[in-house]
Design a protein around this motif. Structure first.
Motif, PDB file in Angstrom:
ATOM      1  N   TYR A   1      -3.451  -8.038  -7.008  1.00  0.00           N
ATOM      2  CA  TYR A   1      -4.859  -8.257  -6.628  1.00  0.00           C
ATOM      3  C   TYR A   1      -5.486  -9.502  -6.422  1.00  0.00           C
ATOM      4  O   TYR A   1      -6.349  -9.442  -5.293  1.00  0.00           O
ATOM      5  CB  TYR A   1      -6.075  -7.385  -8.011  1.00  0.00           C
ATOM      6  CG  TYR A   1      -6.745  -7.957  -7.777  1.00  0.00           C
ATOM      7  CD1 TYR A   1      -7.920  -6.566  -6.936  1.00  0.00           C
ATOM      8  CD2 TYR A   1      -7.812  -8.796  -8.323  1.00  0.00           C
ATOM      9  CE1 TYR A   1      -8.658  -7.085  -6.906  1.00  0.00           C
ATOM     10  CE2 TYR A   1      -9.773  -8.908  -7.903  1.00  0.00           C
ATOM     11  CZ  TYR A   1     -10.102  -7.784  -7.155  1.00  0.00           C
ATOM     12  OH  TYR A   1     -11.594  -8.002  -7.018  1.00  0.00           O
TER      13      TYR A   1
ATOM     14  N   LYS B   1      -8.517   1.614   1.440  1.00  0.00           N
ATOM     15  CA  LYS B   1      -7.270   2.922   1.349  1.00  0.00           C
ATOM     16  C   LYS B   1      -8.377   3.643   0.082  1.00  0.00           C
ATOM     17  O   LYS B   1      -8.259   4.914  -0.376  1.00  0.00           O
ATOM     18  CB  LYS B   1      -6.482   2.159   0.333  1.00  0.00           C
ATOM     19  CG  LYS B   1      -5.504   2.817  -1.016  1.00  0.00           C
ATOM     20  CD  LYS B   1      -5.049   1.894  -1.257  1.00  0.00           C
ATOM     21  CE  LYS B   1      -4.346   2.290  -2.980  1.00  0.00           C
ATOM     22  NZ  LYS B   1      -3.224   1.535  -3.578  1.00  0.00           N
TER      23      LYS B   1
ATOM     24  N   PHE C   1       0.918  -1.270  -0.074  1.00  0.00           N
ATOM     25  CA  PHE C   1       0.287   0.373  -0.127  1.00  0.00           C
ATOM     26  C   PHE C   1       0.674   1.724  -0.250  1.00  0.00           C
ATOM     27  O   PHE C   1       0.393   2.559  -0.043  1.00  0.00           O
ATOM     28  CB  PHE C   1      -1.251  -0.316   1.451  1.00  0.00           C
ATOM     29  CG  PHE C   1      -2.087  -1.005   0.847  1.00  0.00           C
ATOM     30  CD1 PHE C   1      -3.149  -1.099   0.356  1.00  0.00           C
ATOM     31  CD2 PHE C   1      -1.653  -2.475   2.058  1.00  0.00           C
ATOM     32  CE1 PHE C   1      -3.617  -2.331   0.442  1.00  0.00           C
ATOM     33  CE2 PHE C   1      -2.750  -3.160   1.807  1.00  0.00           C
ATOM     34  CZ  PHE C   1      -3.321  -3.511   0.833  1.00  0.00           C
TER      35      PHE C   1
ATOM     36  N   GLU D   1      -7.479  -2.598   1.547  1.00  0.00           N
ATOM     37  CA  GLU D   1      -7.551  -2.049   0.197  1.00  0.00           C
ATOM     38  C   GLU D   1      -8.976  -1.481   0.311  1.00  0.00           C
ATOM     39  O   GLU D   1      -8.659  -0.221  -0.328  1.00  0.00           O
ATOM     40  CB  GLU D   1      -7.449  -3.126  -0.867  1.00  0.00           C
ATOM     41  CG  GLU D   1      -8.199  -2.502  -2.190  1.00  0.00           C
ATOM     42  CD  GLU D   1      -6.537  -2.001  -3.076  1.00  0.00           C
ATOM     43  OE1 GLU D   1      -5.418  -1.922  -2.030  1.00  0.00           O
ATOM     44  OE2 GLU D   1      -6.931  -1.853  -3.730  1.00  0.00           O
TER      45      GLU D   1
ATOM     46  N   ILE E   1      -4.289  -9.833  -2.379  1.00  0.00           N
ATOM     47  CA  ILE E   1      -4.894  -9.042  -2.045  1.00  0.00           C
ATOM     48  C   ILE E   1      -6.054  -9.631  -1.463  1.00  0.00           C
ATOM     49  O   ILE E   1      -6.789  -9.646  -0.217  1.00  0.00           O
ATOM     50  CB  ILE E   1      -5.216  -7.974  -2.339  1.00  0.00           C
ATOM     51  CG1 ILE E   1      -4.391  -6.481  -1.853  1.00  0.00           C
ATOM     52  CG2 ILE E   1      -6.288  -6.828  -1.747  1.00  0.00           C
ATOM     53  CD1 ILE E   1      -4.185  -5.272  -2.112  1.00  0.00           C
TER      54      ILE E   1
END
Lengths: 190, 190
Positions: B106, B122, B56, B119, B109
């Motif tokens: 992705y 974020k 991140f 995420e 995650i």
């Protein structure tokens, strides 16, 4: 011997929320919560995985309320109308008597990034469930995902408005206004 | 003595992503990451708070790209048009050369609820920043929040479509389609 404690789950949840609001989430232990209602920490862990999960119990029921609303929409309803039906069903889950409780829970969650993250995951999981339900109604994947995510956004924005200090409208009324705002927003775009 | 390692941050990030994809996030330690590029764990912690944050890094820059897009929208543009300008600016941040990297990130995650939560935070932080920027342009709070959240939803849905296997359209093209889909969705609702 495992003793069944009548109402233990609800008492632990209420006690936890009070302690989190008074002392802060970080400053509260599972032992504090259990002791405050005369139960043992072991009983606490019979109902909840950890002190974070106390705030997120009932996710399945929460989701089911929306899915019942999806199922209640008439055949042939547009994807967003199906989602609006889900939101209408959900508003019954948050009657005005629950507003103060929701405010306290929201204040506790907003003060802690880890709890905020967990709340966001709860809403993302809801959006996924609604997208699947829309697909089962015959909506193609791309439109189902967009409608479900948009509906979840409308719910989240409305829920926050509903909890604002001084707000007196029902969640159903706030949601209807947010959907009207979304329509106006989209129509005003070039 | 603190030694400056040229390019250490980028090398650690690339190494971390590779290890997470190969071994799994849980199975990778910060020591593994540092050692794989000939650095010490201490150097790792000079750049990142923990192994989650490696995925991140650059949130401020990511957000600024959207905010630059907000600033680039002509005066008098509707709230959703301002947000569309932010999304257009963001698409330059994700050129097609980056698609494979995004897919790997992705996948890492999606395999881990803790990373998914991070995420989501974020994206929630991005929505808040855009809502504030809209308010600074004179949009009232309720409409600013709805437009920013809706824009973030359009971005998220488009970004996922863009990463899908076999997808070849640019992110800008996918976003334009998603915005058109949103319009159709809203117009079809009763």
């Amino acid at each position: 011997m495992v003793r069944w404690e009548p109402g233990a789950e609800g008492r632990l949840q209420a006690a936890a929320l009070n302690l989190y609001a008074e002392r802060g989430f970080e400053q509260t232990t599972t032992a504090d919560i259990a002791q405050s209602v005369g139960l043992t920490e072991r009983t606490f862990f019979r109902y909840f995985a950890d002190k974070r999960e106390v705030l997120f119990a009932g996710q399945e029921h929460f989701e089911q309320v929306f899915l019942d609303g999806v199922a209640a929409a008439p055949a042939g309803a547009s994807a967003l109308d199906v989602v609006a039906s889900a939101l209408e069903a959900a508003s019954a889950y948050f009657p005005d008597e629950r507003r103060q409780h929701s405010r306290v829970r929201y204040a506790v969650i907003s003060a802690n990034p880890g709890l905020q993250e967990r709340e966001l995951l709860k809403m993302a999981t809801l959006a996924d469930a609604m997208a699947r339900a829309l697909q089962e109604r015959g909506v193609d994947e791309a439109h189902a995902v967009l409608a479900a995510e948009t509906g979840t956004t409308v719910f989240t924005v409305s829920y926050r408005r509903w909890m604002a200090e001084g707000e007196e409208r029902s969640l159903a009324a706030v949601q209807a206004d947010t959907l009207a705002d979304l329509r106006a927003l989209v129509l005003a775009a070039g």
